[in-house]
Enzyme design. Structure first.
Site, PDB file in Angstrom:
ATOM      1  N   ARG A 175       0.841  -1.209   0.000  1.00 52.45           N
ATOM      2  CA  ARG A 175       0.000   0.000   0.000  1.00 52.45           C
ATOM      3  C   ARG A 175       0.864   1.243   0.000  1.00 52.45           C
ATOM      4  O   ARG A 175       1.801   1.354   0.780  1.00 52.45           O
ATOM      5  CB  ARG A 175      -0.859   0.011   1.268  1.00 52.45           C
ATOM      6  CG  ARG A 175      -2.212  -0.499   1.039  1.00 52.45           C
ATOM      7  CD  ARG A 175      -3.164  -0.343   2.160  1.00 52.45           C
ATOM      8  NE  ARG A 175      -2.742   0.236   3.424  1.00 52.45           N
ATOM      9  CZ  ARG A 175      -3.601   0.602   4.360  1.00 52.45           C
ATOM     10  NH1 ARG A 175      -4.891   0.495   4.151  1.00 52.45           N
ATOM     11  NH2 ARG A 175      -3.182   1.072   5.506  1.00 52.45           N
ATOM     12  N   THR A 221      -1.541   7.497  -0.741  1.00 54.40           N
ATOM     13  CA  THR A 221      -2.833   7.298  -1.418  1.00 54.40           C
ATOM     14  C   THR A 221      -3.633   6.132  -0.840  1.00 54.40           C
ATOM     15  O   THR A 221      -4.828   6.009  -1.105  1.00 54.40           O
ATOM     16  CB  THR A 221      -2.603   7.003  -2.912  1.00 54.40           C
ATOM     17  OG1 THR A 221      -1.921   5.734  -3.014  1.00 54.40           O
ATOM     18  CG2 THR A 221      -1.773   8.080  -3.581  1.00 54.40           C
ATOM     19  N   ASP A 227       0.226  -2.808  11.789  1.00 54.97           N
ATOM     20  CA  ASP A 227       0.658  -3.229  10.449  1.00 54.97           C
ATOM     21  C   ASP A 227       1.053  -4.698  10.492  1.00 54.97           C
ATOM     22  O   ASP A 227       2.061  -5.069  11.105  1.00 54.97           O
ATOM     23  CB  ASP A 227       1.845  -2.365  10.005  1.00 54.97           C
ATOM     24  CG  ASP A 227       2.239  -2.640   8.568  1.00 54.97           C
ATOM     25  OD1 ASP A 227       2.515  -3.817   8.244  1.00 54.97           O
ATOM     26  OD2 ASP A 227       2.269  -1.708   7.765  1.00 54.97           O
ATOM     27  N   ASP A 287       4.613  -5.661   9.220  1.00 56.45           N
ATOM     28  CA  ASP A 287       5.671  -5.239  10.150  1.00 56.45           C
ATOM     29  C   ASP A 287       5.677  -6.112  11.400  1.00 56.45           C
ATOM     30  O   ASP A 287       6.742  -6.452  11.928  1.00 56.45           O
ATOM     31  CB  ASP A 287       5.466  -3.781  10.574  1.00 56.45           C
ATOM     32  CG  ASP A 287       5.803  -2.800   9.451  1.00 56.45           C
ATOM     33  OD1 ASP A 287       6.108  -3.244   8.341  1.00 56.45           O
ATOM     34  OD2 ASP A 287       5.728  -1.581   9.703  1.00 56.45           O
TER      35      ASP A 287
HETATM   36  C1  PRP Z   1      -1.452  -4.853   4.232  1.00 56.99           C
HETATM   37  C2  PRP Z   1      -2.271  -6.124   4.256  1.00 56.99           C
HETATM   38  C3  PRP Z   1      -3.092  -6.008   3.001  1.00 56.99           C
HETATM   39  C4  PRP Z   1      -3.330  -4.517   2.912  1.00 56.99           C
HETATM   40  C5  PRP Z   1      -4.724  -4.224   3.336  1.00 56.99           C
HETATM   41  O1  PRP Z   1      -0.363  -4.981   3.386  1.00 56.99           O
HETATM   42  O2  PRP Z   1      -1.494  -7.291   4.318  1.00 56.99           O
HETATM   43  O3  PRP Z   1      -2.457  -6.517   1.850  1.00 56.99           O
HETATM   44  O4  PRP Z   1      -2.389  -3.885   3.773  1.00 56.99           O
HETATM   45  O5  PRP Z   1      -5.034  -2.889   3.140  1.00 56.99           O
HETATM   46  P1  PRP Z   1      -6.164  -2.435   2.098  1.00 56.99           P
HETATM   47  O6  PRP Z   1      -7.348  -3.299   2.320  1.00 56.99           O
HETATM   48  O7  PRP Z   1      -6.408  -1.006   2.474  1.00 56.99           O
HETATM   49  O8  PRP Z   1      -5.599  -2.537   0.711  1.00 56.99           O
HETATM   50  P2  PRP Z   1       0.696  -3.786   3.176  1.00 56.99           P
HETATM   51  O9  PRP Z   1       0.349  -3.028   1.943  1.00 56.99           O
HETATM   52  O10 PRP Z   1       0.863  -3.039   4.444  1.00 56.99           O
HETATM   53  O11 PRP Z   1       2.019  -4.589   2.811  1.00 56.99           O
HETATM   54  P3  PRP Z   1       2.906  -5.595   3.683  1.00 56.99           P
HETATM   55  O12 PRP Z   1       2.101  -6.837   3.876  1.00 56.99           O
HETATM   56  O13 PRP Z   1       4.097  -5.820   2.801  1.00 56.99           O
HETATM   57  O14 PRP Z   1       3.263  -4.924   4.986  1.00 56.99           O
HETATM   58  N1  URA Z   2      -2.748  -3.083   6.630  1.00 57.10           N
HETATM   59  C1  URA Z   2      -2.366  -3.482   7.864  1.00 57.10           C
HETATM   60  O1  URA Z   2      -1.406  -4.256   7.999  1.00 57.10           O
HETATM   61  N2  URA Z   2      -3.055  -3.041   8.930  1.00 57.10           N
HETATM   62  C2  URA Z   2      -4.101  -2.223   8.817  1.00 57.10           C
HETATM   63  O2  URA Z   2      -4.708  -1.857   9.843  1.00 57.10           O
HETATM   64  C3  URA Z   2      -4.476  -1.793   7.532  1.00 57.10           C
HETATM   65  C4  URA Z   2      -3.785  -2.256   6.452  1.00 57.10           C
END
Ligand code: PRP
Ligand code: URA
Length: 212
Positions: A102, A106, A199, A202
């Site tokens: 993400r 945005t 997150d 993380d």
């Molecule tokens: C997180 C999660 C989803 C997304 C959800 O991933 O694992 O893929 O956010 O958010 P959304 O419904 O608003 O799209 P992130 O983009 O943080 O990546 P990561 O798993 O690499 O930390």
């Molecule tokens: N992605 C995450 O990992 N946590 C949230 O709360 C939203 C998006």
């Protein structure tokens, strides 16, 4: 789209460990793996089976096996934590990968990897991502699957937010079912789920810094 909220006491207890800010990476990963196995078990309830002739050490009998094992598709990174639990439940499943991150400004998904079979028609798909927040990432992944002919998609998300559930439900995309352990009411101004768990990527693996 059917929405199944798994409220089993053991699932709720694992989700609580994941929500707790005191849980370190190892504790979080372990709770996520346990909850992942429970949700995959629930999500696979309606996979089709076939009967076949087999022998026990004592006699001939009839066995049961999956007619067509599903493909498990994690959304990287956080979805990776659900792959081993899913394979422990469904050892003959295939695995495909979608990489999305993400954008912090945005809140839209930025794609960086697609490793999927060309033709998914007729094959059950279990799309796994611990978090469903705005729904942007899951919808992007569902479109990739649907473009490859997938017509039997079940989404498994440990923690969902109401706006994301509504976005997925109203998308018109071919989704059979969403399986989740909880639906939280809202997102904050950074599009994080509240109360949420932070997150997920993380908390599984430490901070990321992907450059595109
Ligand atoms: C997180 C999660 C989803 C997304 C959800 O991933 O694992 O893929 O956010 O958010 P959304 O419904 O608003 O799209 P992130 O983009 O943080 O990546 P990561 O798993 O690499 O930390
Ligand atoms: N992605 C995450 O990992 N946590 C949230 O709360 C939203 C998006």
């Amino acid at each position: 789209m059917e929405i199944q909220v798994v409220t089993h006491p053991l699932a709720a207890a694992r989700l609580t460990i994941m929500r707790d800010k005191r849980s370190d990476n190892a504790t979080f990963r372990s709770a996520l793996a346990d909850l992942g196995a429970m949700l995959i078990y629930e999500a696979s309830e309606d996979l089709r089976v076939e009967q076949f002739s087999m022998d026990t050490p004592l006699t001939a009998t009839t066995g049961t096996r999956l007619e067509k094992p599903p493909i498990i598709v994690p959304v990287i990174r956080a979805g990776l934590g659900m792959v081993d639990p899913a394979l422990s439940m469904i050892p003959d499943a295939q695995v495909g990968f979608v990489g999305l991150a993400r954008d912090e400004e945005t809140h839209k998904p930025v794609p960086y990897l697609e490793a999927l079979p060309d033709d998914l028609a007729g094959q059950p798909v279990l799309l796994v991502d611990p978090m469903l927040a705005t729904g942007g990432s899951l919808l992007h992944a569902i479109r990739l699957l649907s473009d490859r002919g997938a017509d039997d998609i079940t989404c498994v998300c440990m923690l969902s937010a109401r706006p994301g559930v509504e976005a997925v439900r109203d998308s018109g995309l071919p989704i059979r079912k969403l399986v989740t352990a909880a639906i939280d009411p809202e997102l904050n101004e950074d599009a994080y789920i509240v109360p949420g768990l932070g997150d997920a990527g993380d908390r599984l693996y430490g901070p990321r810094n992907i450059h595109f």
